[in-house]
Design a protein around this motif. Structure first.
Motif, PDB file in Angstrom:
ATOM      1  N   TYR A   1      -3.524  10.121 -10.910  1.00 62.67           N
ATOM      2  CA  TYR A   1      -3.201   9.938  -9.490  1.00 62.67           C
ATOM      3  C   TYR A   1      -1.828  10.500  -9.133  1.00 62.67           C
ATOM      4  O   TYR A   1      -1.169  10.015  -8.209  1.00 62.67           O
TER       5      TYR A   1
ATOM      6  N   GLU B   1      -0.801  12.926  -7.478  1.00 65.85           N
ATOM      7  CA  GLU B   1      -0.608  13.366  -6.088  1.00 65.85           C
ATOM      8  C   GLU B   1      -0.172  12.218  -5.172  1.00 65.85           C
ATOM      9  O   GLU B   1       0.326  12.442  -4.073  1.00 65.85           O
ATOM     10  N   HIS B   2      -0.358  10.977  -5.628  1.00 68.73           N
ATOM     11  CA  HIS B   2       0.000   9.820  -4.798  1.00 68.73           C
ATOM     12  C   HIS B   2       1.328   9.181  -5.196  1.00 68.73           C
ATOM     13  O   HIS B   2       1.694   8.132  -4.648  1.00 68.73           O
TER      14      HIS B   2
ATOM     15  N   THR C   1      -8.600  -0.478  -1.726  1.00 69.42           N
ATOM     16  CA  THR C   1      -8.265  -0.098  -3.105  1.00 69.42           C
ATOM     17  C   THR C   1      -9.405  -0.453  -4.043  1.00 69.42           C
ATOM     18  O   THR C   1      -9.872   0.382  -4.818  1.00 69.42           O
TER      19      THR C   1
ATOM     20  N   GLY D   1       4.907   7.957  -5.235  1.00 68.76           N
ATOM     21  CA  GLY D   1       5.838   7.734  -4.127  1.00 68.76           C
ATOM     22  C   GLY D   1       5.218   7.062  -2.919  1.00 68.76           C
ATOM     23  O   GLY D   1       5.936   6.588  -2.026  1.00 68.76           O
ATOM     24  N   LYS D   2       3.897   6.980  -2.874  1.00 65.98           N
ATOM     25  CA  LYS D   2       3.239   6.316  -1.750  1.00 65.98           C
ATOM     26  C   LYS D   2       3.239   4.807  -1.974  1.00 65.98           C
ATOM     27  O   LYS D   2       3.283   4.321  -3.106  1.00 65.98           O
ATOM     28  N   ALA D   3       3.188   4.075  -0.878  1.00 70.07           N
ATOM     29  CA  ALA D   3       3.334   2.615  -0.931  1.00 70.07           C
ATOM     30  C   ALA D   3       2.274   1.952  -1.808  1.00 70.07           C
ATOM     31  O   ALA D   3       2.539   0.941  -2.466  1.00 70.07           O
ATOM     32  N   PHE D   4       1.076   2.522  -1.859  1.00 70.20           N
ATOM     33  CA  PHE D   4      -0.023   1.880  -2.580  1.00 70.20           C
ATOM     34  C   PHE D   4      -0.115   2.313  -4.043  1.00 70.20           C
ATOM     35  O   PHE D   4      -0.967   1.826  -4.783  1.00 70.20           O
ATOM     36  N   PHE D   5       0.780   3.228  -4.483  1.00 71.69           N
ATOM     37  CA  PHE D   5       0.631   3.839  -5.802  1.00 71.69           C
ATOM     38  C   PHE D   5       0.648   2.817  -6.938  1.00 71.69           C
ATOM     39  O   PHE D   5      -0.227   2.815  -7.806  1.00 71.69           O
TER      40      PHE D   5
END
Length: 377
Positions: A139, A141-142, A203, A144-148
């Protein structure tokens, strides 16, 4: 070699010669007009197999990465041999990655069945458990995103099942079958989708699907490329179950898996195998000279992909209990005497009886080890 007027398809094929310990390379030609095959030895530049029919070989079996059996040789189709074949088949035989996430693994049989019912070909399948590092890589590519962090934590919380699916327009078709990313939205907008039936939220939404051709190639390679991802087999208190090629070919694997879990058994290991004839002979060696159908059993197991399960359950002596659930080897006898067994429901003949299971309790660990340690690596 250019494409001929009768529309033949050309592939680069490889066969591992165990005796010489080397890979032999061929050009594999398939003529759909009469379903015949012709092969040329690339190194020696000569005809290897004159144009002839190969029992059981269908056009649907041919794609890059496929394993086919030709006169007891298990060949892997590694690439297209010409632009004609590439242009015609690359769009028709598109691949995508499908993941059954930890929240839906208990429903894997129903999900496999939905996949087969939607006319996907399952080219590869394996149950794995990701480490945190592997999940972060997958994952990436995700990042830094909040849901990572929640996503990585969830995807490492239990086993997952990775599948390589193929179909005309596979990427879009699989995403349509999945439904909206948010499971609650899926229930309102696409109530028959997989996420509507098996997902919980955005999720924990049952399954993952590649979103582009580039992603599909990267993600399929992540699970089924040269790097071996460890399987989840426990090798303890378990038995071996093989869903035979004839049952896989007739799209019965999902129903069989669902029936196994509905009976209260747990599947702790799952992997698709393409058996070499030599491996099938080795696996069935105990039956050689004892069972009249030995040769036919070997030919069936090496005739196409099979799905191998490690099965566990409550209590002791799982191999014996599971064998009773599978039923008599002859499906006709099973239907008369024990109609609720797996072979009674899914088998056709004594050879094409849908399932192999461990016969003797002491052999359960050995058969599981043969597939999930020896062949898997």
């Amino acid at each position: 070699m250019q494409a001929s007027e009768d529309g033949r398809f050309a592939f680069d094929a490889e066969w591992y010669d165990q005796h010489a310990a080397l890979i032999r390379k061929y050009q594999f030609l398939f003529y759909p007009k009469d379903s015949t095959v012709e092969m040329f030895d690339i190194k020696n530049r000569r005809l290897f197999l004159k144009r002839s029919c190969i029992d059981g070989l269908k056009f649907e079996d041919l794609y890059v990465g496929a394993t086919v059996n030709v006169n007891s040789r298990t060949l892997t189709l590694v690439d297209y041999s010409d632009e004609y074949t590439k242009n015609i088949l690359s769009s028709k035989k598109e691949k995508t990655l499908a993941l059954i996430k930890p929240d839906a693994v208990l429903k894997f049989g129903q999900i496999f069945n939905a996949i087969y019912q939607s006319r996907f070909l399952v080219c590869n399948a394996k149950m794995v458990r990701l480490t945190r590092g592997e999940a972060e890589e997958f994952y990436a590519e995700h990042v830094g995103k909040a849901f990572f962090d929640n996503l990585v934590r969830f995807m490492t919380s239990g086993p997952i099942i990775a599948m390589e699916l193929m179909k005309d327009g596979a990427i879009g078709a699989w995403r349509e079958l999945l439904g909206p990313t948010d499971s609650s939205k899926a229930r309102s907008d696409a109530p028959n989708s997989i996420r509507a039936m098996f997902g919980t939220d955005q999720t924990q939404n049952a399954c993952h699907g590649s979103d582009s051709t580039m992603s599909a190639q990267r993600e399929c390679n992540f699970f089924f490329g040269s790097k071996v991802r460890r399987n989840t087999a426990m090798h303890q208190g378990s038995t071996c179950c093989i869903i035979k090629p004839s049952a896989v070919d007739t799209n019965k694997a999902g129903e069989i898996m669902a029936a196994i879990t509905a009976q209260g058994y747990q599947v702790t290991g799952l992997q698709m195998f393409h058996m070499e004839k030599a491996n099938a002979e080795e696996f069935f060696e105990v039956y050689k000279g004892v069972v009249a159908e030995y040769i036919d059993m070997v030919n069936e197991l090496s005739s196409g992909p099979c799905i191998v399960l490690e099965v566990t359950g409550q209590g002791d002596n799982i191999p014996t209990k599971f064998r009773e659930f599978v039923g008599p080897a002859d499906p006709e006898i099973a239907r008369h005497l024990r109609p609720n067994t797996l072979r009674a429901k899914f088998g056709h003949t004594k050879i094409n009886n849908a399932i192999h299971c461990t016969d003797l309790p002491e052999d359960g660990a050995l058969e599981v080890e043969y597939f999930f340690r020896i062949l898997s690596d």
